[in-house]
Design a protein around this motif. Sequence first.
Motif, mmCIF file in Angstrom:
data_model
loop_
_atom_site.group_PDB
_atom_site.id
_atom_site.type_symbol
_atom_site.label_atom_id
_atom_site.label_comp_id
_atom_site.label_asym_id
_atom_site.label_seq_id
_atom_site.Cartn_x
_atom_site.Cartn_y
_atom_site.Cartn_z
ATOM 1 N N UNK A 140 10.263 5.520 -15.904
ATOM 2 C CA UNK A 140 10.984 4.276 -15.648
ATOM 3 C C UNK A 140 10.954 3.371 -16.879
ATOM 4 N N UNK B 287 8.769 -0.306 -5.363
ATOM 5 C CA UNK B 287 9.112 0.194 -6.689
ATOM 6 C C UNK B 287 10.398 -0.459 -7.174
ATOM 7 N N UNK C 271 -2.854 14.122 -8.594
ATOM 8 C CA UNK C 271 -1.439 14.314 -8.887
ATOM 9 C C UNK C 271 -1.137 15.800 -8.805
ATOM 10 N N UNK D 127 3.378 -0.187 -8.426
ATOM 11 C CA UNK D 127 4.783 -0.403 -8.742
ATOM 12 C C UNK D 127 4.998 -0.451 -10.238
ATOM 13 N N UNK D 128 6.243 -0.762 -10.629
ATOM 14 C CA UNK D 128 6.604 -0.706 -12.033
ATOM 15 C C UNK D 128 6.035 -1.889 -12.794
ATOM 16 N N UNK E 138 9.993 -4.021 -8.116
ATOM 17 C CA UNK E 138 9.295 -4.271 -9.365
ATOM 18 C C UNK E 138 10.108 -3.824 -10.575
ATOM 19 N N UNK E 139 11.125 -2.988 -10.349
ATOM 20 C CA UNK E 139 11.876 -2.455 -11.487
ATOM 21 C C UNK E 139 13.224 -3.150 -11.680
ATOM 22 N N UNK F 249 10.039 -3.341 7.124
ATOM 23 C CA UNK F 249 9.818 -2.296 6.128
ATOM 24 C C UNK F 249 8.656 -2.665 5.209
ATOM 25 N N UNK G 246 16.226 3.685 4.178
ATOM 26 C CA UNK G 246 15.558 4.901 4.617
ATOM 27 C C UNK G 246 16.584 6.029 4.658
ATOM 28 N N UNK G 247 16.128 7.234 4.996
ATOM 29 C CA UNK G 247 17.086 8.332 5.039
ATOM 30 C C UNK G 247 18.112 8.033 6.125
ATOM 31 N N UNK H 215 5.209 -2.415 7.226
ATOM 32 C CA UNK H 215 4.671 -1.171 7.773
ATOM 33 C C UNK H 215 4.094 -0.244 6.707
ATOM 34 N N UNK H 216 4.047 -0.690 5.465
ATOM 35 C CA UNK H 216 3.468 0.160 4.431
ATOM 36 C C UNK H 216 1.961 -0.018 4.363
ATOM 37 N N UNK H 217 1.228 1.087 4.296
ATOM 38 C CA UNK H 217 -0.219 0.936 4.116
ATOM 39 C C UNK H 217 -0.492 0.354 2.725
ATOM 40 N N UNK I 216 -0.940 2.456 -11.325
ATOM 41 C CA UNK I 216 0.408 3.013 -11.176
ATOM 42 C C UNK I 216 0.910 2.867 -9.750
ATOM 43 N N UNK J 244 -2.681 4.449 -1.274
ATOM 44 C CA UNK J 244 -2.605 3.532 -0.144
ATOM 45 C C UNK J 244 -2.823 4.281 1.172
ATOM 46 N N UNK K 156 14.077 4.945 -1.852
ATOM 47 C CA UNK K 156 13.531 4.607 -0.550
ATOM 48 C C UNK K 156 12.352 3.646 -0.711
ATOM 49 N N UNK L 169 10.161 8.732 5.877
ATOM 50 C CA UNK L 169 10.462 7.329 5.581
ATOM 51 C C UNK L 169 9.240 6.465 5.866
ATOM 52 N N UNK M 274 4.427 5.025 9.038
ATOM 53 C CA UNK M 274 3.524 4.127 9.762
ATOM 54 C C UNK M 274 3.252 4.669 11.161
ATOM 55 N N UNK N 132 8.023 -0.482 12.988
ATOM 56 C CA UNK N 132 9.324 -1.131 12.938
ATOM 57 C C UNK N 132 10.012 -0.961 14.290
ATOM 58 N N UNK O 247 2.864 9.557 -9.782
ATOM 59 C CA UNK O 247 2.991 8.105 -9.993
ATOM 60 C C UNK O 247 2.841 7.700 -11.452
#
Lengths: 281, 262, 299
Positions: A197, A220, B44, B253-254, A223-224, A256, A45-46, A259-261, B250, B208, A216, B178, B183, A273, A190
């Motif tokens: 990418x 992503x 977008x 993720x990648x 997956x990359x 981490x 995170x930042x 906590x993502x939707x 998209x 999401x 962050x 962040x 959240x 968190x 996106x």
Amino acid sequence: MEDCRDPLLIVDGLSVTFDTPRGAVAAVRDVGFTLGREKLGIVGESGSGKSQTGRALLGLLARNGRMSARQHSFDGVDLLRAGEAERRALLGRRISMILQDPKFSLNPVMTVGEQIVEAFRVHAGLSRREAHDRALAMLEAVRIREPRYVFDAWPHEISGGMGQRVMIAMMMVPEPDLIIADEPTSALDVTVQLQVLALLDDMLARRGASLIFISHDLNLVASFCDRVLVMYAGRVVETLGAAELHAARHPYTRGLLACQPRVDGDGADLPTLHRDPAWAR
Amino acid sequence: MNPAASIEVTGLQVAFGRGRRAFHAVRHAGFSVEAGGSFGLVGESGSGKTTVLRALAGVLPPTAEVRGRMRMHGEPLETVRPRALRRRMQMVFQDPYGSLHPRHTVDRILGEPARVHGLDSIGSRIGEALTGVGLDVSFRFRYPHQLSGGQRQRIAIARALIIEPDVVLLDEPTSALDVSVQAEILNLLQRLRRERALTFVLVSHDLAVVSHMAEALVVMRAGEVVEMLDVAALRTAAPQHPYTRRLLRASRGYDRAAASEF
Amino acid sequence: MSAVRAWLLTDIPQSRGQAQCQRFFLAWLVFRKNGSAVAGLAIVAALVAGALLAPWITGSAGVTPDLGDRLRAPGLPHWFGTDELGRDIFDRVMWGSRITLYIVGLVSVIVVPVGLAIGVVAGYVGGWVDSALMRLTDVFLAFPRLILALAFVAALGPGLENAVLAIALTSWSPYARIARAEALTLRQSDFILAARSQGIPHLRIIVSHVAPMCISSVVVRLTLDMAGIILTAAGLGFLGLGAQPPTPEWGAMIALGREYLLDQWWVPAFPGLAILVVSLGFNLLGDGLRDVLDPKSRD
């Protein structure tokens, strides 16, 4: 995956400190990793120190920053012992950096084409004519549909996605062995992000170059990249193979992820968190 | 007219400039939001979603030409509108670093709107507004530069809520934060909506976030609404329009294979 | 000392006043690191001190002739020597700093509010108001400063007040331009949009949201311009259109000392040096202030 017989970059005990009016602040504390021919993600995170780690590797810290390390070598060359000139030559020729916003990395008073031509003339010592042809070919290689139009365009005339493609083209000119990309797609939509990418992926594969991808976005990166370092408060708290992300053990990484939707979530309150001060110790 | 609707937008067009050089930011947008509902605008950059929100909030620049109809509880929403009407609809901006005046303390940021709208006992209201968004009252005399991004966004939410609006317009409220802070802010917004029976209109590029927050949404592209759908359709990955499906793919993720299809 | 420092640097200010003090203290910490800016501040502080303390550090008001003591070279008791009428040049330079400070102060008091008001209103309101105000600004911008000042003084009659007025009238326009440019970018910033969406009245937005953000660049520009203002004032004095004798105005002193330049160099040299040092001081201070105040050079 990591190839330990032929490490490209070895970093050990890397620390970065900044002097501020309120005293010294440690941004990166005792970070170490070995990079082979792979795509390595640094996630945090930042304030986690991920960007400063990337900048320290290139010697690009702000003026009030200080860096120290027990070991810092690139392709067998000990950068801690190397002279300033040797270090700069090595970093400039073999490592490239891609930043988040192409608008800040491109010179606003030169056309896009001239800047790539310039890069070819400086790095490859080509004549103007040759550099011109190579620059056009490079714009085509980064899958810009109308390379001639973009060649003559000014940086402010092109979109963010286009700008990032141009940056990738510029970074590829010196044929680097390592690319450090700091949030290269965070400012993009996106769908464009995915295309940029994919392009970066193809270029890396073609040159056999390595990548340090600072972001962050845990999903992503996973997956990359091939491998992920998770940073928290200046330290690496966990190193994971990208495929084993969901088997993460450190509570920070797990928090981490949780906590993502999610698009297919149920809309119930998200788990938050709870930061344990022990993580930062 | 739908009596249960809190917000109704029909045939909205927004153009900047005139004649042939005009830029049509919104070509055609229409939707309605029920009172107490939560509605998402997804798209977008360049889709016009933020322009729609700014048109609703009445903060478009004077050069903007707005056509079509916007109503809140049946009252027309013009760019120039009475102060009492502004009070009922408040906005939270994307960038918590840019939406708070850098030279004003939290005390002034929260106190000024309350004073302008003629509210009483400002001091205790500021205290309540701070605790309401999960901040300690000790934040009262700090400047924005002394706060983290998440704390700033909480202040921005407190500023919107201190004058007790019915409708809150959220412009990418967490995209600059962040994920762990996101959240917390999303949970806070959900709680405030439940407690105060607020109506939300949420703009986001993140499917999401919209799926988490909204009950229904429209997908916009190049100034037009391409699809209006229920959040259930999004969650079960059953959108009709190919563009919506592409966005959905998209957002996962990648995926090298997906990238070459775009 | 450390208690004061802790109070100034705490993360949790307890009152509006403490929050204000903190802001200035942090700005001072940045400013302090800039050596030449501190030197500039010291020079300007010395100017102010000289003006305030003139009655105590000088032996005379520097206006009464003493023909027996004409044109003495620098030494004791006349550090800077004496002029053609036997007046102590050090005393005259010290008393002259009051006049310089008076000019500087009066010009600032006129120029900053006028330039700021016109620029901020033009930039924030836009449309025909902007066009009208900016054409007016262009008219004033189009004249060379000294020539216009000369014309004004010729019309209004020579004298210090008229010189100041002439300088102010000819120098507000760049400030209006700066303030307008800042207001234009601020107009579409999120915090101004937030204020508008909250129904805060336009006048209030202009005065308490937009103007405070423009003040710093205007002040920086003013400090950098101060040297030019002092030189213009000295120029008017030199031409006999500013302060009238026996007022110890530096420009007028140089004008009178001109005849003695070759044989009694100190007569024009010391007031000239004073102008040089003070102009330099304001320039250095302005550069330092820009580093501290300019929102673009900070995060």
